[in-house]
Design a protein around this motif. Structure first.
Motif, PDB file in Angstrom:
ATOM      1  N   ALA A 385     -10.084  -6.773  -4.306  1.00  0.00           N
ATOM      2  CA  ALA A 385      -9.467  -5.630  -3.621  1.00  0.00           C
ATOM      3  C   ALA A 385     -10.122  -4.307  -4.014  1.00  0.00           C
ATOM      4  O   ALA A 385      -9.450  -3.269  -4.124  1.00  0.00           O
ATOM      5  CB  ALA A 385      -7.958  -5.584  -3.880  1.00  0.00           C
ATOM      6  N   MET A 388      -9.369  -0.439  -2.615  1.00  0.00           N
ATOM      7  CA  MET A 388      -8.014  -0.305  -2.081  1.00  0.00           C
ATOM      8  C   MET A 388      -7.130   0.419  -3.101  1.00  0.00           C
ATOM      9  O   MET A 388      -7.281   0.225  -4.309  1.00  0.00           O
ATOM     10  CB  MET A 388      -7.427  -1.685  -1.777  1.00  0.00           C
ATOM     11  CG  MET A 388      -8.231  -2.427  -0.724  1.00  0.00           C
ATOM     12  SD  MET A 388      -7.570  -4.069  -0.413  1.00  0.00           S
ATOM     13  CE  MET A 388      -8.928  -4.784   0.513  1.00  0.00           C
ATOM     14  N   TRP A 391      -0.847  -0.489  -4.752  1.00  0.00           N
ATOM     15  CA  TRP A 391       0.182  -0.548  -3.703  1.00  0.00           C
ATOM     16  C   TRP A 391       1.288   0.472  -3.926  1.00  0.00           C
ATOM     17  O   TRP A 391       1.907   0.956  -2.979  1.00  0.00           O
ATOM     18  CB  TRP A 391       0.770  -1.958  -3.608  1.00  0.00           C
ATOM     19  CG  TRP A 391       1.604  -2.370  -4.805  1.00  0.00           C
ATOM     20  CD1 TRP A 391       1.154  -2.977  -5.931  1.00  0.00           C
ATOM     21  CD2 TRP A 391       3.000  -2.178  -4.987  1.00  0.00           C
ATOM     22  NE1 TRP A 391       2.169  -3.185  -6.816  1.00  0.00           N
ATOM     23  CE2 TRP A 391       3.331  -2.701  -6.256  1.00  0.00           C
ATOM     24  CE3 TRP A 391       4.020  -1.619  -4.210  1.00  0.00           C
ATOM     25  CZ2 TRP A 391       4.622  -2.681  -6.757  1.00  0.00           C
ATOM     26  CZ3 TRP A 391       5.316  -1.610  -4.714  1.00  0.00           C
ATOM     27  CH2 TRP A 391       5.605  -2.133  -5.981  1.00  0.00           C
ATOM     28  N   ALA A 394       0.124   3.551  -2.268  1.00  0.00           N
ATOM     29  CA  ALA A 394      -0.385   3.440  -0.893  1.00  0.00           C
ATOM     30  C   ALA A 394       0.623   4.039   0.086  1.00  0.00           C
ATOM     31  O   ALA A 394       1.828   3.796  -0.030  1.00  0.00           O
ATOM     32  CB  ALA A 394      -0.617   1.968  -0.556  1.00  0.00           C
ATOM     33  N   LYS A 400      -6.315   5.823   2.594  1.00  0.00           N
ATOM     34  CA  LYS A 400      -7.730   5.809   2.249  1.00  0.00           C
ATOM     35  C   LYS A 400      -7.860   5.873   0.738  1.00  0.00           C
ATOM     36  O   LYS A 400      -7.222   6.692   0.089  1.00  0.00           O
ATOM     37  CB  LYS A 400      -8.420   7.009   2.881  1.00  0.00           C
ATOM     38  CG  LYS A 400      -9.906   6.907   2.820  1.00  0.00           C
ATOM     39  CD  LYS A 400     -10.540   7.952   3.676  1.00  0.00           C
ATOM     40  CE  LYS A 400     -12.054   7.756   3.580  1.00  0.00           C
ATOM     41  NZ  LYS A 400     -12.775   8.889   4.064  1.00  0.00           N
ATOM     42  N   ALA A 401      -8.655   5.021   0.172  1.00  0.00           N
ATOM     43  CA  ALA A 401      -8.732   4.947  -1.288  1.00  0.00           C
ATOM     44  C   ALA A 401      -9.555   6.085  -1.848  1.00  0.00           C
ATOM     45  O   ALA A 401     -10.688   6.279  -1.466  1.00  0.00           O
ATOM     46  CB  ALA A 401      -9.360   3.638  -1.695  1.00  0.00           C
TER      47      ALA A 401
END
Ligand code: ZN
Length: 407
Positions: A385, A388, A391, A394, A400-401
């Motif tokens: 991942a 990313m 979570w 997020a 957008k990371a």
């Protein structure tokens, strides 16, 4: 298409055949200068300090074109899904070794090659039905060198001519000369100026392995399955036969082609200990060996790491060397401007067991695994991942990371 910069990793450079600490960047689908990409807004930065970054791997021998119900009418046999089975092994170029003959090649190209994110190259089978129609490999009346050569010249994904399985179930006779398939394949190879890959059962009356590699195959032609039980590469005392060195000297290429039945530690390890290494490590992957003993290219490469081959040499035999043999050196390049095909590998340390095709085991302490595959600038396999956001941070919708994501 996003830009990426991979920092702090150990990069395998196929030009120098060395591993070195450096950054590598991807911009617009190609390899870019890391310094220019670093300041571009939106660039994703992956910190890969534990990892090895290599040009995307090349699997010289696998089977992708479907062989539906021909060899065994009770079920669909047994080729792989290229993207599903190759990206997880860091493979960005897979070479189908003669599953398809000239009869079906446009079907192969239109339905599979042209629609795959995986780069699929192929040896076209000298038998017009290929392995997808195995019976056609047994009869010389099905060998069409002119047509195979025309396909090899016209279709850019065709890298050579394959001959296989011209031996099953009957002796040679006037209608079935011992070398008919090899000679037809070499004729096609000459017409197309491309190499031949041969899978030939040795020591049938009228046909020997020495004759294959010392007389029939040309410089640049490939014998696949070199460490299968049946090839007499060692003498009775376990010494590599002189004719193996002679064949190598005259330019014959030796491919591993593991498969369900074609890789024996009992041949491969003594040969390695005497300095006889395969030119290319490859899987011969199809569904009947994917759950063992082959598993995938990284398992084959891990076997050689544990046999004692340095990592640089393992990577050479799965990047630069196959690219050179195929006449496609650009497939193994990390120069700025090259297509961005990259694999990020990690070496796990611990206690591992490895199986060959002869139900034998080798213990080892290293296992390669893939933590990222980029094909044509796009992330196509990302089990860690990378890039990313956590979570918990997020957003509910588009995200957008930001920042550096550590492996
Ligand atoms: Zn094969």
């Amino acid at each position: 298409m996003k830009d990426y910069i991979l920092i702090n990793g150990t990069v395998y450079d196929p030009e120098t055949r060395r591993l070195e600490k450096r950054d590598i960047a991807v911009s617009g689908g190609v390899i870019a200068d890391a310094r220019t990409v670093a300041d571009k807004p939106g660039t994703e930065v992956f910190d890969l300090r534990e990892a090895v970054i290599t040009p995307g791997l090349i699997d010289m021998h696998c089977h992708i074109y479907p062989m539906c119900g021909v060899m065994d009418k009770t079920r669909t046999l047994p080729t792989i899904d290229g993207e599903a089975h190759m990206f997880s092994n860091g493979v960005t170029t897979a070479v189908d070794a003669g599953t398809c003959g000239c009869r079906d090649f446009f079907d192969f190209k239109e339905r599979f090659i042209d629609h795959s994110k995986l780069r699929i190259l192929a040896f076209v089978n000298i038998a017009y039905g290929g392995m997808a129609d195995l019976a056609t490999e047994l009869e010389p009346e099905n060998f069409f060198p002119d047509t195979a050569a025309a396909i090899a010249r016209e279709i850019p994904e065709v890298v050579g001519i394959k001959t296989a399985h011209y031996h099953v179930g009957r002796p040679f006779d006037e209608r079935h000369p011992a070398w008919a398939s090899v000679e037809a394949a070499v004729t096609a190879g000459e017409l197309a100026a491309k190499p031949v890959m041969a899978d030939v059962q040795p020591y049938l009356p009228g046909r020997s392995y020495e004759e294959l590699i010392l007389k029939k195959l040309r410089s640049g032609d490939i014998h696949t399955h070199v460490y299968a039980q049946q090839f007499p590469i060692l003498d009775k005392k376990g010494k590599v036969q002189d004719f193996m060195w002679q064949a190598r000297k005259r330019g014959v290429v030796f491919d591993l082609g593991h498969g369900a039945g074609s890789f024996w530690f009992r041949n491969a390890v003594p040969a390695f200990d005497q300095g006889f290494c395969p030119d290319t490590l490859s899987t011969d992957l199809y569904l009947d060996n994917i759950n063992g003993p082959v598993f995938g290219l990284l398992n084959v490469m891990s076997k050689y790491l544990n046999i004692g081959m340095p990592l640089e040499e393992v990577l050479y035999r799965t990047t630069a060397r196959p690219a050179e043999i195929l006449g496609r050196k650009e497939l193994a390049s990390i120069k700025p401007g090259s297509t961005a095909d990259l694999a990020v590998l990690n070496i796990r340390e611990g206690k591992f067991g490895f199986s060959d095709s002869g139900h034998a085991r080798m213990d080892g302490d290293k296992m390669l695994e893939c933590s990222l595959t980029i094909r044509n600038g796009e992330i196509v396999y990302n089990p860690m991942a990378l890039g990313m956001p956590d979570w918990k941070n997020a957003p509910q919708s588009y995200w957008k990371a930001p920042g550096v994501i550590k492996l």
